[in-house]
Design a protein around this motif. Structure first.
Motif, PDB file in Angstrom:
ATOM      1  N   SER A 111     -10.220   4.477  -4.557  1.00 47.01           N
ATOM      2  CA  SER A 111      -9.328   5.403  -5.254  1.00 47.01           C
ATOM      3  C   SER A 111      -7.956   4.736  -5.354  1.00 47.01           C
ATOM      4  O   SER A 111      -7.704   3.734  -4.697  1.00 47.01           O
ATOM      5  CB  SER A 111      -9.222   6.744  -4.524  1.00 47.01           C
ATOM      6  N   GLU A 112      -7.106   5.314  -6.159  1.00 45.32           N
ATOM      7  CA  GLU A 112      -5.802   4.701  -6.390  1.00 45.32           C
ATOM      8  C   GLU A 112      -4.702   5.404  -5.605  1.00 45.32           C
ATOM      9  O   GLU A 112      -3.598   5.606  -6.098  1.00 45.32           O
ATOM     10  CB  GLU A 112      -5.513   4.698  -7.886  1.00 45.32           C
ATOM     11  N   SER A 113      -4.964   5.749  -4.359  1.00 43.44           N
ATOM     12  CA  SER A 113      -3.987   6.462  -3.550  1.00 43.44           C
ATOM     13  C   SER A 113      -2.828   5.574  -3.096  1.00 43.44           C
ATOM     14  O   SER A 113      -1.759   6.078  -2.773  1.00 43.44           O
ATOM     15  CB  SER A 113      -4.668   7.089  -2.337  1.00 43.44           C
ATOM     16  N   PHE A 114      -3.031   4.270  -3.090  1.00 45.09           N
ATOM     17  CA  PHE A 114      -1.974   3.332  -2.685  1.00 45.09           C
ATOM     18  C   PHE A 114      -1.577   2.495  -3.887  1.00 45.09           C
ATOM     19  O   PHE A 114      -2.346   1.675  -4.364  1.00 45.09           O
ATOM     20  CB  PHE A 114      -2.500   2.416  -1.561  1.00 45.09           C
ATOM     21  N   ASP A 115      -0.347   2.705  -4.390  1.00 43.96           N
ATOM     22  CA  ASP A 115       0.131   1.922  -5.517  1.00 43.96           C
ATOM     23  C   ASP A 115       0.972   0.746  -5.011  1.00 43.96           C
ATOM     24  O   ASP A 115       1.212   0.607  -3.814  1.00 43.96           O
ATOM     25  CB  ASP A 115       0.920   2.791  -6.501  1.00 43.96           C
ATOM     26  N   ARG A 116       1.424  -0.098  -5.930  1.00 40.08           N
ATOM     27  CA  ARG A 116       2.197  -1.304  -5.562  1.00 40.08           C
ATOM     28  C   ARG A 116       3.478  -0.946  -4.797  1.00 40.08           C
ATOM     29  O   ARG A 116       3.856  -1.645  -3.870  1.00 40.08           O
ATOM     30  CB  ARG A 116       2.551  -2.107  -6.811  1.00 40.08           C
ATOM     31  N   GLN A 117       4.120   0.138  -5.185  1.00 43.22           N
ATOM     32  CA  GLN A 117       5.355   0.548  -4.513  1.00 43.22           C
ATOM     33  C   GLN A 117       5.077   0.895  -3.043  1.00 43.22           C
ATOM     34  O   GLN A 117       5.814   0.490  -2.149  1.00 43.22           O
ATOM     35  CB  GLN A 117       5.983   1.736  -5.239  1.00 43.22           C
ATOM     36  N   LYS A 118       4.011   1.616  -2.801  1.00 47.36           N
ATOM     37  CA  LYS A 118       3.648   1.984  -1.433  1.00 47.36           C
ATOM     38  C   LYS A 118       3.221   0.749  -0.637  1.00 47.36           C
ATOM     39  O   LYS A 118       3.535   0.616   0.544  1.00 47.36           O
ATOM     40  CB  LYS A 118       2.525   3.023  -1.457  1.00 47.36           C
ATOM     41  N   ILE A 119       2.536  -0.155  -1.293  1.00 47.48           N
ATOM     42  CA  ILE A 119       2.128  -1.405  -0.629  1.00 47.48           C
ATOM     43  C   ILE A 119       3.365  -2.208  -0.233  1.00 47.48           C
ATOM     44  O   ILE A 119       3.458  -2.699   0.905  1.00 47.48           O
ATOM     45  CB  ILE A 119       1.197  -2.232  -1.535  1.00 47.48           C
ATOM     46  N   ASP A 120       4.321  -2.343  -1.155  1.00 46.67           N
ATOM     47  CA  ASP A 120       5.558  -3.077  -0.850  1.00 46.67           C
ATOM     48  C   ASP A 120       6.303  -2.423   0.313  1.00 46.67           C
ATOM     49  O   ASP A 120       6.847  -3.116   1.177  1.00 46.67           O
ATOM     50  CB  ASP A 120       6.459  -3.178  -2.078  1.00 46.67           C
ATOM     51  N   HIS A 121       6.321  -1.099   0.341  1.00 50.06           N
ATOM     52  CA  HIS A 121       6.964  -0.377   1.451  1.00 50.06           C
ATOM     53  C   HIS A 121       6.300  -0.766   2.780  1.00 50.06           C
ATOM     54  O   HIS A 121       6.983  -1.085   3.755  1.00 50.06           O
ATOM     55  CB  HIS A 121       6.870   1.137   1.233  1.00 50.06           C
ATOM     56  N   TRP A 122       4.976  -0.747   2.812  1.00 49.76           N
ATOM     57  CA  TRP A 122       4.279  -1.044   4.060  1.00 49.76           C
ATOM     58  C   TRP A 122       4.357  -2.521   4.433  1.00 49.76           C
ATOM     59  O   TRP A 122       4.386  -2.865   5.612  1.00 49.76           O
ATOM     60  CB  TRP A 122       2.839  -0.530   4.020  1.00 49.76           C
ATOM     61  N   LEU A 123       4.411  -3.397   3.446  1.00 49.89           N
ATOM     62  CA  LEU A 123       4.618  -4.811   3.761  1.00 49.89           C
ATOM     63  C   LEU A 123       5.961  -5.009   4.466  1.00 49.89           C
ATOM     64  O   LEU A 123       6.053  -5.768   5.437  1.00 49.89           O
ATOM     65  CB  LEU A 123       4.548  -5.668   2.498  1.00 49.89           C
ATOM     66  N   ARG A 124       6.981  -4.297   4.004  1.00 52.10           N
ATOM     67  CA  ARG A 124       8.297  -4.368   4.674  1.00 52.10           C
ATOM     68  C   ARG A 124       8.222  -3.754   6.074  1.00 52.10           C
ATOM     69  O   ARG A 124       8.706  -4.335   7.046  1.00 52.10           O
ATOM     70  CB  ARG A 124       9.374  -3.652   3.846  1.00 52.10           C
ATOM     71  N   GLU A 125       7.615  -2.581   6.187  1.00 50.34           N
ATOM     72  CA  GLU A 125       7.501  -1.897   7.482  1.00 50.34           C
ATOM     73  C   GLU A 125       6.775  -2.754   8.521  1.00 50.34           C
ATOM     74  O   GLU A 125       7.101  -2.728   9.704  1.00 50.34           O
ATOM     75  CB  GLU A 125       6.751  -0.564   7.330  1.00 50.34           C
ATOM     76  N   LEU A 126       5.785  -3.498   8.060  1.00 52.54           N
ATOM     77  CA  LEU A 126       4.964  -4.313   8.965  1.00 52.54           C
ATOM     78  C   LEU A 126       5.488  -5.746   9.090  1.00 52.54           C
ATOM     79  O   LEU A 126       4.845  -6.587   9.704  1.00 52.54           O
ATOM     80  CB  LEU A 126       3.511  -4.318   8.474  1.00 52.54           C
TER      81      LEU A 126
END
Length: 168
Positions: free
Chosen positions: A59-74
């Motif tokens: 499903s498309e629950s995770f978009d590029r913006q959310k991925i970029d957010h989590w890449l920064r968080e991690l």
């Protein structure tokens, strides 16, 4: 930390990698997060792995913006062009779980999901996993903060499951 072979067999049986007698009914797509994160990777760079997860997501629950957010968080945002095999053990584990959440399965099986992570990283990983609506089954010796994400806990004992009243 090495997982008990019985625990590995339990997860492998659920996902269909281990022969067994009986019947397991799964309602939805299942992904297994192996204890050794590098066993999961199929591509060379972090970005290649992210692109593959996006291509194969359910499903498309995770978009590029959310991925970029989590890449920064991690703290993986500066590692996008790095080989996944050059990442530290903790970075590999964080990436592995991020990739699974991006794919959005209905069931996530996690074998020692937080092995090698410090407490701050464990809290971040739990926050990431909470963003997934998937059912999550953890097999872990590390119980820190799991009570914030699980509904019930069981101990594998004498070839059966014993429900625990609390995590200790």
């Amino acid at each position: 930390m090495k997982t008990d072979p019985g625990n590995q067999l339990f997860l492998k049986t659920i996902v269909g990698l281990q022969k067994y007698r009986g019947k397991i009914i799964k309602n939805g797509r299942v992904i297994l997060a192996f204890q050794k994160a590098s066993d999961t990777f199929l591509r060379i760079t972090v970005q290649d792995e992210i692109d593959l997860s996006l291509k194969n997501r359910f499903s498309e629950s995770f978009d590029r913006q959310k991925i970029d957010h989590w890449l920064r968080e991690l703290h993986l945002d500066k590692r996008k062009d790095s080989s996944v095999y050059s990442l530290s053990g903790g970075e590999k584990k964080k990436l592995q779980i991020l990739l699974i959440v991006i794919q959005a399965p209905q069931i996530i099986l996690l074998d020692e999901a937080f092995a090698g992570l410090d407490q701050k990283s464990v809290i971040k990983m739990i926050s990431l996993l909470k963003e997934s609506s998937a059912a999550k089954i953890f097999v872990s010796h590390q119980l820190y903060a799991l009570d914030s994400i699980i509904d019930s806990a069981y101990k594998i004992q004498n070839k059966g499951l014993l429900k625990l009243e609390k995590l200790s």
